[in-house]
Design a protein around this motif. Structure first.
Motif, short mmCIF file in Angstrom:
data_model
loop_
_atom_site.label_atom_id
_atom_site.label_comp_id
_atom_site.label_asym_id
_atom_site.label_seq_id
_atom_site.Cartn_x
_atom_site.Cartn_y
_atom_site.Cartn_z
N UNK A 315 -7.22 7.01 23.58
CA UNK A 315 -6.55 7.00 24.87
C UNK A 315 -6.59 8.34 25.55
N UNK A 316 -6.19 8.36 26.79
CA UNK A 316 -6.16 9.58 27.60
C UNK A 316 -4.74 9.82 28.10
N UNK A 317 -4.39 11.08 28.26
CA UNK A 317 -3.07 11.41 28.79
C UNK A 317 -3.00 10.95 30.23
N UNK A 318 -1.98 10.15 30.58
CA UNK A 318 -1.86 9.68 31.97
C UNK A 318 -1.76 10.83 32.96
N UNK A 319 -2.29 10.62 34.14
CA UNK A 319 -2.29 11.68 35.15
C UNK A 319 -0.89 11.96 35.66
N UNK A 320 -0.01 10.92 35.67
CA UNK A 320 1.33 11.09 36.19
C UNK A 320 2.36 10.94 35.08
N UNK A 321 3.41 11.74 35.17
CA UNK A 321 4.53 11.60 34.25
C UNK A 321 5.28 10.32 34.54
N UNK A 322 5.94 9.82 33.48
CA UNK A 322 6.75 8.60 33.64
C UNK A 322 7.87 8.86 34.66
#
Length: 322
Positions: A315-322
């Motif tokens: 997986x990849x780190x999402x571009x936006x924070x939760x």
């Protein structure tokens, strides 16, 4: 340690103690060992107790490890979490007693957990995730206390798709003993016909019990499960022979059909009750290879997990924070 509580436990469904004699009598589980959790640090530097350190895995299976996070009173600017990191092959269970934690993962799962909430993440084939205090808590400081439990997955389930469960404290099944001397929070599994909200791949039971001073709890326990008790805070005893236990100690039970915990008559002002987590699970009895954030069945599978992580296949780190 508020978690979820009630004013009158006697208003709750009661779990009867199993019969001690007669044709349906069950054998009480003996206490095999009591160990004291060493202290350490995890993630970005928050304090933990390694609850199961030193306990032979044959007594833990299907549980891998458990950390008691805190109890710590942070000053402003001090709250810490974990950076983004991978997992594969097991489930993480984060149960929060005090404070707030934000979870986000690369499979789209995530949420905020507060007092009494549980975050159940099935890593399965692999993902990246992060757990951190919200910015408001970092700015203000405050009390933080929780548990993180790792539950193994059998080989047939290790490569399934990741899953996330947000178990609010209000959905936990609340029970009590016949005399109302203990509040039982059933987070997962079955207890005397009552079901906890957690959906598990590996059959387990997870209970947080608050036992009043001088009260005793004897619960029916599945014969094919192991049995563990970990003292979050307070003083008491375990087993019918009343083996002493206190804060930061774990007890391993042997075979039998019931499990007994008792709170001492005298407790500290800071910890008026005995707070204990009771765990049981059906052993998987498969080879286990554990290194860092991966739990597989062989060293070759561990090596593949590291290769997949480095290649970005977890997986990849999402571009936006939760």
């Amino acid at each position: 340690m508020p978690a979820i509580t009630v004013e009158n436990p006697l208003a709750l469904p009661r779990v009867p103690a199993p019969p001690a004699d007669g044709p349906e009598a069950v054998t009480p589980r003996p206490v095999l060992a009591v160990s004291t959790a060493p202290s350490g640090f995890e993630g970005e530097g928050f304090p933990v107790r390694r609850a199961f350190a030193g306990i032979n895995y044959r007594h833990l299976d299907p549980f891998i490890m458990m950390d008691q996070m805190g109890e710590v009173e942070y000053a402003p600017g001090e709250p810490k979490g974990t950076p983004w990191h991978p997992h594969r092959g097991f489930e993480t269970v984060t149960y929060l007693l005090d404070g707030t934690f934000v979870h986000q993962d690369s499979a789209g799962g995530g949420g905020v957990i507060n007092d009494g909430d549980t975050q159940w993440m099935t890593a399965g084939s692999g993902l990246l995730h992060i757990e951190a205090p919200p910015e408001s808590l970092v700015m203000s400081g405050g009390l933080f206390h929780g548990l993180q439990l790792w539950v193994n997955l059998p080989k047939a389930d290790k490569m399934q798709a990741p899953r996330y469960q947000d178990i609010g404290g209000g959905s936990v099944k609340l029970l009590t003993t016949p005399d109302g001397g203990a509040l039982l929070r059933l987070i997962a599994g079955d207890l005397a016909g009552h079901e906890g909200p957690g959906v598990t791949h590996t059959p387990i039971t997870m209970i947080h019990a608050t036992v009043s001073p001088g009260a005793e709890v004897t619960l029916p326990w599945q014969q094919d499960f192991n049995g563990l008790a970990y003292v979050l805070t307070g003083r008491g005893s375990v087993g019918t022979d009343r083996r002493p236990v206190h804060t930061g100690q774990a007890a391993v039970f042997g075979e039998g059909g019931s499990l007994t915990v008792r709170a001492d008559e005298s407790q500290d002002a800071h910890t008026p009750d005995l707070e204990v987590v009771l765990l049981g699970g059906r052993p998987i009895r498969e080879p286990m290879a554990h290194y860092g954030p991966f739990v597989m069945n062989s060293h070759a599978e561990l090596a593949q997990a590291f290769d997949d992580f480095q290649a970005g296949r977890l997986g990849r780190i999402p571009a936006e924070k939760l």
